[in-house]
Design a protein around this motif. Structure first.
Motif, short mmCIF file in Angstrom:
data_model
loop_
_atom_site.label_atom_id
_atom_site.label_comp_id
_atom_site.label_asym_id
_atom_site.label_seq_id
_atom_site.Cartn_x
_atom_site.Cartn_y
_atom_site.Cartn_z
N GLY A 160 37.58 39.30 39.86
CA GLY A 160 37.26 39.52 38.62
C GLY A 160 38.28 39.98 37.50
N THR A 163 40.37 36.78 36.74
CA THR A 163 39.75 35.90 35.76
C THR A 163 39.48 36.32 34.60
N ILE A 177 35.70 28.56 31.61
CA ILE A 177 35.16 29.77 32.36
C ILE A 177 34.19 30.38 31.87
N HIS A 178 34.39 30.59 30.44
CA HIS A 178 33.54 31.58 29.56
C HIS A 178 32.01 30.77 29.68
N LEU A 181 30.24 31.84 33.21
CA LEU A 181 30.28 33.12 33.01
C LEU A 181 29.00 33.50 32.67
N ARG A 182 28.73 33.07 31.27
CA ARG A 182 27.73 33.44 30.33
C ARG A 182 26.33 32.93 31.07
N GLY A 185 26.62 34.54 35.28
CA GLY A 185 26.82 35.94 35.24
C GLY A 185 25.60 37.07 35.27
N PHE A 217 31.30 40.05 38.45
CA PHE A 217 30.80 39.92 37.06
C PHE A 217 31.25 40.90 35.89
N THR A 220 34.99 41.17 35.40
CA THR A 220 35.51 40.01 34.63
C THR A 220 35.29 40.09 33.13
N VAL A 221 34.14 40.57 32.64
CA VAL A 221 33.46 40.63 31.48
C VAL A 221 34.50 41.88 30.68
#
Lengths: 339, 262
Positions: A160, A163, A177-178, A181-182, A185, A217, A220-221
């Motif tokens: 995470g 990333t 990746i975004h 993830l959206r 995630g 998750f 990462t965010v």
């Protein structure tokens, strides 16, 4: 405000109440009342006979343990008169006192009066019994849970973090990746459970995947948002001083993002506990979660309480550990934010 | 700085040439001209101040000189070579000290050496730089423990440790209280005299420009054009009450269109 008042000599000190106002005396009184509370638990357990037809093996042992604790607390209270180190106990004295009262009440309504239905509400000595008689299996459970959690958490946190830095730094990484993830995630990691147990070769590896996902998750965010929030002036400074891209990432972006990263690590740790227990209950044949499930199957509620207690110690211990780690690493924040 | 310590007092600052430099920003889809054909020649070891109303594009000019941005038209050269990217020989001291809060004063000052991999060989320079700005006792302090003046001094040390040949000062004293400001102005002059770098100071304080610089370039409102150039060849330390100083100040205010204020 109180410090101002304290400087004024008060009439009470002249009238002989001054004795009660020194911190040593207050600590002694507090310590002794805690000792009294625990003596009550011990006496109540030892001298009030258990409800007829009950067979609590460790009633005597539990009474002796509480009595020994009461004695130790009394000694600590007296030691506090001479040694300042023992006076620190004063801070937890109200809690120890309340805990003693709670145990006494629990003991009374279960083993002594039998007001609460069995086997759902066992007395404290039944839990002591489980811990003593079944410690081997419990220890195995703790070890298995800790191993699974540590592997999954570190894997998830590391992936995470990497990333997050990649998305925060590189436009290309962000582009690819975004959206993933959206989209993926927000899905609870437990939703992957049936699929994971089917796809992965073992339930252990499947659980590691789930725990890593649940941890990864938020890490990462928050790492990403941390890197994205770094003041551009920080980069300008480093660039005029001859910094390379590598230096900008490692020595500017990452340290500046660390406070955010830790928020992610805390959230990830909370998530990982939930997934760990679910995974152990549904697939893995080891660990405290599995022990809980197994104990319920045998209607061994004392075992469940023991496992729950140990789980609480494990989780709160890990959170405390993470706090310590953060305090060490981010000590520069002291004086900048409310600590 | 190292040259000064080695006892070599020859001027070693670099030259700076601006040739018809223009710059535009894209502001909500519209081109916004900020700099309009600025030409300037700064000699080795000179102290030049750029004076202008706020928002006229002074800081943009400095970012171009630092190599943080490239101009829309025209060329900037140092020692005859075009400025294309930031270089540690041209260090900027910004209005905001922008120290890294997670680093102590010592490691903030060490930043440039660390970035260029010179920390191991030139470690002693950090102590020298801290001594130069009077922060020797504060090496292990964190930025939030410093006052505004001390933080700005640390930022100055962070610049000087790299032994710049061109020091770019973007209103470095703008946020300080007036007493600290006066003290730091004197310190800046003596640092410049000792280290013999070329200094380019951006300010909107007329007195500060005249106290520090040998030449004051007055810019117009946006888009900035060079309006006038005032030379101050008085020796240092200069005094605000000196009749010649007062006369120069009046002259600069006239160029700024503020003659009625005096």
């Amino acid at each position: 405000m109180s410090s101002v008042i304290d400087e004024v000599p008060r009439p009470s000190e002249k009238s002989g109440f001054g004795f009660f106002e020194s911190s040593a005396t207050r600590s002694l009184i507090g310590g002794l009342s805690v000792a009294v509370a625990w003596s009550i638990v011990a006496a109540l357990t030892a001298f009030w006979p258990d409800k007829p037809e009950s067979d609590w093996v460790y009633t005597g042992g539990f009474a002796i343990a509480c009595g020994a604790l009461a004695l130790a607390l009394a000694l600590a209270a007296f030691a506090g008169v001479r040694f300042v180190a023992f006076q620190r106990l004063q801070r937890v004295a109200p809690w120890l006192f309340a805990l003693g009262l709670f145990l006494a009440a629990w003991e009374a309504v279960t083993a002594k009066l039998g007001l609460l239905p069995l086997p759902f509400f066992p007395p404290p000595q039944a839990i002591v019994e489980v811990v003593i008689d079944d410690w081997g299996r419990l220890a195995e459970g703790i070890f298995a849970s800790a191993r699974l959690l540590a592997t999954g958490y570190f894997l998830g946190a590391a992936l995470g973090f990497v990333t997050g830095v990649a998305i925060g730094w590189s436009r290309l990484a962000g582009y690819w990746i975004h959206p993933v993830l959206r989209f993926i995630g927000p899905l609870p990691a437990t939703a992957w459970l049936p699929l994971a147990f089917f796809v992965f070769p073992s339930s252990f590896s499947a659980s590691i995947f789930l725990i890593a996902l649940a941890t990864g998750f938020p890490v990462t965010v928050l790492t990403w948002s941390g890197v994205a929030c770094v003041k551009s002036a920080y980069y300008d400074i480093a660039r005029t001083l001859g910094a390379t891209q590598r230096f900008l990432v490692l020595k500017v972006a990452i340290p500046a993002a660390m406070p955010h990263v830790f928020v992610g690590l805390f959230m990830g740790l909370g998530n990982s506990f939930a997934v760990l227990v679910v995974a152990e209950m549904l697939g893995v044949k080891a660990g405290l979660g599995w022990y809980l499930q197994w104990a319920q199957g045998w209607a061994a509620y004392a075992n469940m309480y023991a496992a729950l207690l140990l789980m609480a110690f494990l989780c709160s211990g890990l959170i405390t550990l993470l706090f310590r780690f953060r305090d060490r690493l981010l000590s520069w924040q002291k004086g900048l934010v409310r600590w | 700085m190292v040259a000064a310590m080695a006892g070599d007092h020859s001027v070693r600052g670099s030259t700076l040439t601006l040739r018809e430099v223009s710059h535009r920003f894209n502001f909500e889809g519209q081109p916004l001209p900020v700099l309009d054909r600025i030409s300037l020649q700064v000699g080795r070891g000179e102290f030049v101040a750029i004076l202008g109303p706020s928002g006229c594009g002074k800081s943009t000019l400095l970012r171009l000189v630092a190599g943080l941005d490239t101009p829309t038209a025209g060329a900037l050269l140092t020692e005859g070579r075009e400025i294309e990217a930031p270089d540690p020989s041209r260090v900027v001291v910004f209005q905001d000290p922008t120290l890294y809060p997670w680093r102590t004063v010592w490691s903030n000052v060490a930043l440039g050496l660390e970035a260029r991999g010179l920390l191991r060989t030139h470690r002693e320079r950090i102590e020298d730089a801290l001594r130069l700005v009077g922060l020797t006792g504060f090496a292990n302090a964190y930025p939030h423990q410093l006052s505004g003046g001390m933080a700005q001094r640390a930022a100055l040390a962070r610049a000087l440790v790299n032994d710049p040949t061109l020091l770019i000062l973007d209103e470095p004293l703008g946020q300080l209280d007036s007493l600290t400001r006066i003290a730091m102005q004197t310190e800046l002059v003596s640092l410049w005299q000792r280290s013999s770098f070329t200094a380019l100071l951006v300010t909107h304080d007329v007195e500060e420009a005249l106290l520090l610089a040998g030449r004051v370039i007055v810019l117009s409102d946006r888009p900035a054009r060079i309006k006038a150039e005032v030379v101050n060849s008085q020796p240092y330390p200069r005094h605000r009450g000196n009749p010649h100083f007062v006369k120069l100040r009046r002259e600069v205010f006239e160029h700024l269109g503020l003659e009625d204020a005096w």
